[in-house]
Scaffold this active site. Structure first.
Site, PDB file in Angstrom:
ATOM      1  N   SER A   1      -8.910  61.777  51.730  1.00  0.00           N
ATOM      2  CA  SER A   1      -9.400  60.391  51.603  1.00  0.00           C
ATOM      3  C   SER A   1     -10.906  60.365  51.401  1.00  0.00           C
ATOM      4  O   SER A   1     -11.441  59.449  50.797  1.00  0.00           O
ATOM      5  CB  SER A   1      -9.094  59.595  52.873  1.00  0.00           C
ATOM      6  OG  SER A   1      -7.829  59.028  52.828  1.00  0.00           O
TER       7      SER A   1
ATOM      8  N   HIS B   1     -11.572  52.948  57.621  1.00  0.00           N
ATOM      9  CA  HIS B   1     -11.280  53.844  56.501  1.00  0.00           C
ATOM     10  C   HIS B   1     -11.817  53.299  55.174  1.00  0.00           C
ATOM     11  O   HIS B   1     -12.468  54.014  54.400  1.00  0.00           O
ATOM     12  CB  HIS B   1      -9.769  54.050  56.432  1.00  0.00           C
ATOM     13  CG  HIS B   1      -9.307  55.125  55.503  1.00  0.00           C
ATOM     14  ND1 HIS B   1      -9.138  54.928  54.151  1.00  0.00           N
ATOM     15  CD2 HIS B   1      -8.941  56.426  55.730  1.00  0.00           C
ATOM     16  CE1 HIS B   1      -8.693  56.045  53.594  1.00  0.00           C
ATOM     17  NE2 HIS B   1      -8.553  56.968  54.531  1.00  0.00           N
TER      18      HIS B   1
ATOM     19  N   ASP C   1      -7.923  50.049  49.643  1.00  0.00           N
ATOM     20  CA  ASP C   1      -7.997  50.680  50.949  1.00  0.00           C
ATOM     21  C   ASP C   1      -7.745  49.645  52.047  1.00  0.00           C
ATOM     22  O   ASP C   1      -6.957  48.719  51.849  1.00  0.00           O
ATOM     23  CB  ASP C   1      -9.377  51.336  51.112  1.00  0.00           C
ATOM     24  CG  ASP C   1      -9.313  52.623  51.918  1.00  0.00           C
ATOM     25  OD1 ASP C   1      -8.954  52.548  53.111  1.00  0.00           O
ATOM     26  OD2 ASP C   1      -9.620  53.693  51.379  1.00  0.00           O
TER      27      ASP C   1
END
Length: 728
Positions: A511, A183, A108
């Site tokens: 996600s 994220h 990520d």
């Protein structure tokens, strides 16, 4: 590369790769960015077109492919999944938490190590088999890791080469595992974050934040940068994660569908699964358009997104005294009780209806609530545009593209998001009333919302365009308005002007659903260490549910219609049932190779994926749908009859009897032989015949759906079935 062709004179594959590149293209040795040994047999290099063509002619080269760019697919969920109680169920002998021996590798944007979600209080020593490490960098080092966050690495050579800096030039972004985006921290803490009390996003969703596998270890592999995630970096991250010894790989990113030998994630995942590593990937956020799935390889768990039973209501009250429902995560000062002017800039020349930067005239919006159509630019950016033009509030109104789906955002000004039907009514009022007014009201956090789950409209849909005979997505999990840890290097909206700092954020996307399943896979791996990745996948799929908390069939947020397996796969995961599925559909590497050989690939293309020199494809399936998959995708095309044989492995009581129940459309006959399976040994086979009773006409893809369930008093082992009459 043909791995076995390496001459003994070269000590390492990297030496051989550098030498091959030099001799064939006159490129300097530093042109080799990465040499891969685990996830892929080959290397990444910076080449011009002529050099690439020259390299492709070499006998030792299986193929040369251009690097691709992948994109990120951007708390009450443990409770919603039934994990709120004591995790004793998941422990093995002696009361120890076996998940402490399981490591989840997260590919990520890196990690914010200071987050309390990575607190290691009470964690035992790091497993001796772990070979990973925490890299040193200008803003990172081993001191930031602990017994919870046991690895952190970054991979940026592909990104740096692509933006024109070269691998030796100092990059604009600091080359370290630290997360500047948020994220990666969010996904890692969703999968395996520790318990954190009093967590919230600026007061919203207040409570205990925790990941799925709170005792599992986390290793972060930063492969995504400002301009995206480059295939060469992703493959390097997977290569290293396999060597480090992860048990689960969580990958919340994807690209356009491509043949498996051209798909970096599929290539790395095949190598991982062969070594017993479970790979969970997000399905993509391109719904509700059909055939938009990413990450569809059958060895990958493809995860769609659904809602939780939690909402963040907000309301738009108009001058005509009608109150419309919406959602919001706005946390600043409210608008008060007074109505203010309402404006909708429907001018095709300026795009003011979309609230694009520079599209609003301060003279027409100052002091007013502005209606902005959803689409084209980021939802939170629209609010920033309104605020900068002098507006005091925003109604973010869906259009036909986003239909009735509502996603709450932490806007910079008072803002409410509403669905298309509501949006049309508000737009009509603003355009027809000579003096339209409105005020916005915020309702905080509401629990026990019904119906839930609902499949998110943004969740990418089938059919699977790479291999139509494999039904995808596999499952859905919580992916809407998920609270998890966040990077303190960036505000909750990600906008440059957002100076707010928060330790947790609420975001949506596949996600977010992907790491839920990664964490659950870690729990299943801890409870059943001998289960293969395909066994874990089967357990999660065959026990998934397709009815919501009102006991109705799952619905699609896009238009409120009933969902189907092209939208939700096998259904919504149920971890408690997955712990004891009764029967599983297992798949060996040999079967995956027979599957690949049944596709229209060359032998060299198959070798690229499976990394074995002796592949001849002498054994291949007649039809890719013969793979022992836990679901069925039946393509009639010119055939009236499609017949598949599946093998079930008993993981329940040794002596078990299962009877089959089938459900399907009236246009298809379904027969199963035998219709009873008596397990005294471990494995049993059955054959299912699907007969099209009439031929469908028309050029569009016509589809219907059904199911096959093997059941007894203790277990219901359910497989979804999709039927298509025309070519996909």
């Amino acid at each position: 590369m043909k791995h076995q062709d390496k001459p003994l004179s070269f000590e390492t594959h990297h030496d051989w790769h550098s030498s091959s590149l030099q001799s064939l293209t006159d490129s300097p040795p530093e042109s080799v960015l990465y040499s891969y040994t685990e996830a892929f047999n080959g290397f990444a290099a910076s080449l011009n077109e002529e050099q690439a063509e020259s390299l492709n002619k070499s006998e030792s080269i299986l193929g040369v492919y251009e690097d691709t760019v992948y994109t990120l697919h951007t708390t009450r969920s443990p409770q919603f999944l039934g994990l709120e109680a004591d995790l004793g169920l998941w422990a093995t002998g002696g009361g120890t938490q076996a998940s402490e021996d399981v490591t989840i590798g997260v590919l990520d944007t890196g990690v914010w190590p200071e987050s309390k979600s990575f607190d290691d209080s009470g964690m035992p020593e790091i497993p001796s088999k772990w070979r990973g490490e925490c890299e040193s960098g200008p803003d990172f080092g081993p001191k930031f890791c602990n017994k919870k966050l046991i690895g952190a690495r970054s991979f940026s050579k592909g990104y740096r080469m692509a933006i024109g800096g070269g691998i030796n030039k100092k990059p604009k972004e600091i080359d370290s595992p630290r997360d500047k985006d948020g994220h990666g921290t969010h996904t890692a803490s969703t999968a395996a974050g520790s318990h954190v009390a009093n967590a919230s996003l600026l007061g919203y969703a207040s409570g205990i934040a925790r990941g799925m596998a709170t005792r599992a270890r986390v290793a972060a592999y930063k492969v995504c940068w400002e301009t995206g995630c480059f295939g060469s970096d992703i493959l390097a991250g997977m290569d290293r994660a396999i060597r480090d010894g992860v048990n689960v790989l969580s990958v919340s990113l994807g690209g356009r569908p491509a043949p498996y030998y051209r798909d970096t994630i599929a290539l790395g995942a095949f190598a991982a699964v062969e070594k017993g590593i479970f790979v969970s990937c997000s399905a993509g956020n391109s719904g509700p358009t059909r055939a938009t799935l990413a990450n569809v390889a059958p060895w990958i768990m493809t995860v769609g997104a659904g809602t939780l039973d939690r909402d963040f209501p907000a309301y738009a009250v108009l001058g005509n005294k009608i109150r419309y429902n919406g959602v919001s995560l706005y946390s600043g000062r409210g608008m008060g009780k007074k109505l203010v002017g309402l404006v909708y800039n429907k001018d095709n020349n300026t795009f003011g209806n979309l609230c694009l930067p520079g599209s609003l005239k301060p003279t027409s919006v100052r002091g007013k609530v502005v209606i902005c159509d959803r689409g084209t630019n980021a939802r939170v950016e629209k609010g920033e545009v309104v605020r900068d033009a002098g507006g005091v509030g925003m109604i973010l109104a869906n259009t036909a593209d986003s239909a009735e789906e509502l996603v709450a955002d932490s806007h910079l000004l008072p803002a409410v998001a509403v669905g298309r039907k509501t949006g049309d009514l508000i737009r009509k009022y603003a355009q027809s009333n000579p003096n339209p007014t409105a005020k916005l009201v915020f309702g905080g956090t509401v629990l026990n919302v019904r119906p839930s789950p609902v499949v998110a409209a943004f969740s990418s849909r089938g059919p699977n365009m790479v291999t139509p005979q494999i039904l995808k997505p596999d499952v859905i999990g919580p992916g809407v308005d998920i609270l998890a840890a966040w990077s303190e290097a960036i505000g909750p909206t990600g906008l440059v002007k957002d100076a707010r700092k928060t330790k947790f954020n609420i975001v949506s996307g596949t996600s977010m659903s992907c790491p839920h399943i990664s964490g659950l896979a870690a729990l299943l791996k801890a409870a059943h260490p001998d289960w293969s990745p395909s066994a874990i996948k089967s357990a999660l799929m065959t026990t998934a549910y397709t009815r919501d908390n009102t006991n109705s069939s799952l619905r699609d947020a896009a238009d409120g219609s009933l969902s189907n397996p092209w939208v939700h796969g096998a259904g919504h995961v149920d971890p408690q049932k997955a712990l004891s599925p009764g029967l599983i559909y297992d798949i060996t590497t040999k079967q995956y190779i027979s599957f690949l050989c049944s596709l229209a690939y060359t032998i060299d293309q198959v070798k690229t994926i499976v990394k074995r020199p002796n592949i001849t494809c002498s054994k291949r399936f007649k039809d890719p749908g013969e793979l022992n998959y836990p679901s069925f995708s039946v393509l009639f095309g010119d055939k009236r009859v499609v017949r598949y044989t599946r093998e079930l492995t008993n993981v329940g009581p040794a002596r078990s009897i299962y009877k089959v129940a089938v459900d399907g459309p009236s246009s298809v006959g379904i027969s199963v032989r035998p219709w009873t399976l008596v397990f005294r040994g471990e494995k049993k086979r059955y054959t299912v015949s699907f007969v099209a009773k009439r031929k469908r006409r028309g050029s569009t893809v016509r589809s219907e759906h059904g199911s096959i369930v093997w059941g007894n008093a203790q277990h219901q082992v359910k497989s979804p079935v999709s039927f298509s009459w025309t070519s996909l």
